[in-house]
Enzyme design. Sequence first.
Site, PDB file in Angstrom:
ATOM      1  N   CYS B  30       0.742  -1.210   0.002  1.00 24.23           N
ATOM      2  CA  CYS B  30      -0.002  -0.124  -0.166  1.00 24.23           C
ATOM      3  C   CYS B  30       0.959   1.435  -0.135  1.00 24.23           C
ATOM      4  CB  CYS B  30      -0.984   0.088   1.169  1.00 24.23           C
ATOM      5  SG  CYS B  30       0.148  -0.062   2.754  1.00 24.23           S
ATOM      6  N   ASP B 438       5.095 -34.761 -14.346  1.00 22.86           N
ATOM      7  CA  ASP B 438       5.965 -35.288 -13.542  1.00 22.86           C
ATOM      8  C   ASP B 438       5.509 -35.517 -12.370  1.00 22.86           C
ATOM      9  OD1 ASP B 438       8.714 -35.955 -12.393  1.00 22.86           O
ATOM     10  OD2 ASP B 438       8.438 -33.780 -11.676  1.00 22.86           O
ATOM     11  N   ASP B 620       9.141 -30.451 -12.940  1.00 25.70           N
ATOM     12  CA  ASP B 620       9.799 -29.250 -11.891  1.00 25.70           C
ATOM     13  C   ASP B 620      11.554 -29.848 -11.871  1.00 25.70           C
ATOM     14  OD1 ASP B 620       9.747 -31.620 -10.175  1.00 25.70           O
ATOM     15  OD2 ASP B 620       9.807 -30.316  -8.880  1.00 25.70           O
ATOM     16  N   ASP B 624      13.444 -33.363 -15.934  1.00 24.15           N
ATOM     17  CA  ASP B 624      12.382 -32.799 -16.630  1.00 24.15           C
ATOM     18  C   ASP B 624      12.688 -31.931 -17.646  1.00 24.15           C
ATOM     19  OD1 ASP B 624      10.728 -34.531 -15.404  1.00 24.15           O
ATOM     20  OD2 ASP B 624      10.240 -32.888 -13.715  1.00 24.15           O
TER      21      ASP B 624
END
Lengths: 50, 744
Positions: B30, B438, B620, B624
């Site tokens: 903010c 995966d 991940d 992979d």
Amino acid sequence: MNVLIYLVPMALALGLTGLAAFMWSLRSGQYDDMDGAAVRMLSDDDLAPP
Amino acid sequence: MAEAVDLSMFVTRDAAGHAHMNLAVDGIGCANCIRKIENGLKQTPGIVEARVNFTDRRLSVDWHDGEVTAGEVIQALERIGYQAHPFQPARVESDEAQHARWLLKCLALAGFAAMNVMLLSVSVWSGNASDMTPETRDLFHWLSALIALPVAAYAGQPFFQSALRALRARQVNMDVPISIGVVLALGMSLVETATHAEHAYFDSAIMLLFFLLCGRYLDHAMQRKTRAVAGNLAALKAETAHRFDTGSEVVTVPAAALHPDDRLLVRPGERVPADGVIVSGSSEIDESLLTGETARRSIAPGAVVYAGSLNFSGALTMRVTAAGAGTLIDDVQRLLDKALSSKSHIVRLADRAAGYYAPVVHTAAALTALGWLVAGASLHDAIVTGIAVLIITCPCALALAIPAVQVVASGALFRSGVIINAGDAIERLAEVDTIVFDKTGTLTLPEPRVHNAALIEPELLESAARLALSSRHPLATALAREARQRTPFEGAVEQPGQGVRALIDGVEARLGSAAFCGIAEDAKTVENAGTSIIVYAHGGRSARFEIQQKLRPDAKAVMKSLATLGFDLQILSGDRPAAVDPIAKALGIWAWRGGLKPADKIAHVESLKQEGRRVLMVGDGLNDAPALAAAHVSLSPISAADITQAQADAVFLSERLVPVLEALIIARRARGLMLQNLWLAVVYNVIAVPIAMAGHVTPLIAAAAMSGSSILVTLNALRARRRAANRMPQASTPAVPIAAPRPA
């Protein structure tokens, strides 16, 4: 139609002024933090306490 | 942390004796935060300037070199209540910021010119209907030329450059017909003005540039925003390493500052920060982030370890070896290169559309000119009509059709917690019919959890979890996640390799191995490869916690929804088949394979491609990465290994799996809208081209048609804003990333 002689340059000058103002604001980094500018105006630190 | 932290790689110094550092700050939410941070820092002696960038959630700090250190700046921020992570802005980011400014400059110029030329044009149009003299009209045309030509020469450069690049590569993209249209329109108008003709098309050409620049700037701004978030997340994730400097002194440095032959200390519960060889110490490490294998590997001096492995039990000293020295990384890298080289043939939808569009339109224009010549018109009239066809078909709507949807859909994805890496990921996501997951870290949570929490007395669970806060052992970390109260017990002592104990209500409580707690091993709950046991004893009461990989909380519901949507779901895991089987059963996926090497995964993905399927790979692990690159499109959770994340077309930030589903739904809708927009543009052309061919196009008609079709296409694109909420399996909490800009 003689009125055009000064109306047309005036219109162009106004447009160029706007463009120059925009270029200045761009160069001074006012578009780097758009969200920040929107919330910074809510802060009143720059005012002296009454 | 008692030891020194070396942050020098993040600090830049100037000649005036000022030091400068960029930080990604967590929790700026903010207007008040801006003030708190800036004022708080400026009160720290030595700090010259602190400026928060609220859009990027970043902070830049300048201080007098020598008076404060980078570490003290971060500590000062911590006292104010903010976690900050230093980072080096990537080169790409500053290049892109420059590009954005340039686009904005072009946009401003085009806007200025469009307004002024239109002012003159409207006068001419109304003058033509009333009593304007030809001399005044010529003057206005010359004035328009004076404004339009230099502006087009500057503001048209984004298109001209891109068109030239494409032509040099012997390709056609959308910028080629745009550039041809703009140049011809301006050239013809200039000739017409010189010959005192009635019509000039300066306004159309400039307005076209203005609309297209709007689209291009927004597209670019969206990309920059997602990149900034990705940069912040990388800074938050940035691993540190404990390096032995001269002698036995240990200094904490960012992992990015490590060099080969550095000697590092890796404590239990920490991730190995770089590839290397163990010098001394022995331990068990968890390599699930790399290989998907959940069983731990024991290592001894001489063993090779890879960045990203989790050290479980003992402190290790290791020597850093050059990146890529490990056989695993080499393997992955080689497969990656191969996969990437076969991927370049995917052509983006917009360029495909341009490929059809350009020849058709240019032939139509040429035929029109020829037709008029044959019909007996003068050469001048024939050429003017031919060019009018080009102007009216100039692909304003066509060029906006896809970027506009892209911008809006990226925003929608961003709000769902999906960050797009590749520009055309949305298009490719929409074409998917097969999804390959995966297991470890993708279907399951990246960190293990307590499996039997529901069976244990809440009060006992709470005190055990609070005691676990005092230990860095991975099993204790998993247990500590269950704690509702986040304050550790005072006076808790950790006995390395055994457990942690503390006095709770005057009675000693112990957490650790069964032997440490003085409890006999229970035959029913022996540790197996997938489950680890941690025991808690307090007074006469005790509990056993089974810690194992847990499915993401919404995995079942998401799988069901995906199956309902008609996707073919598969699991390819590097983990043992025995560990994959129960997960696949629980999710209702019958096509699964376990124990795969990276090469097996990529081979499987390739064979699916051979069958003509479009594969989405979600993974991940380091193992992979090649499969991600080989797949038609790929997704990674934010916890993925760095190399893997770099390959993924998009990254999702949530602990839930629902972003995968949302991404697919949003992408499908976006592609639908893109095609719809392309058809709108085609319909517009079908109506407008005959009018142009017949020679009835006045500048007024051209301007109205162009802006009308552009606005129609843009409004249609805004429909991609809606979230995928109506088809969600459950209300999804908005996955707002830490330190991410507020979704606009």
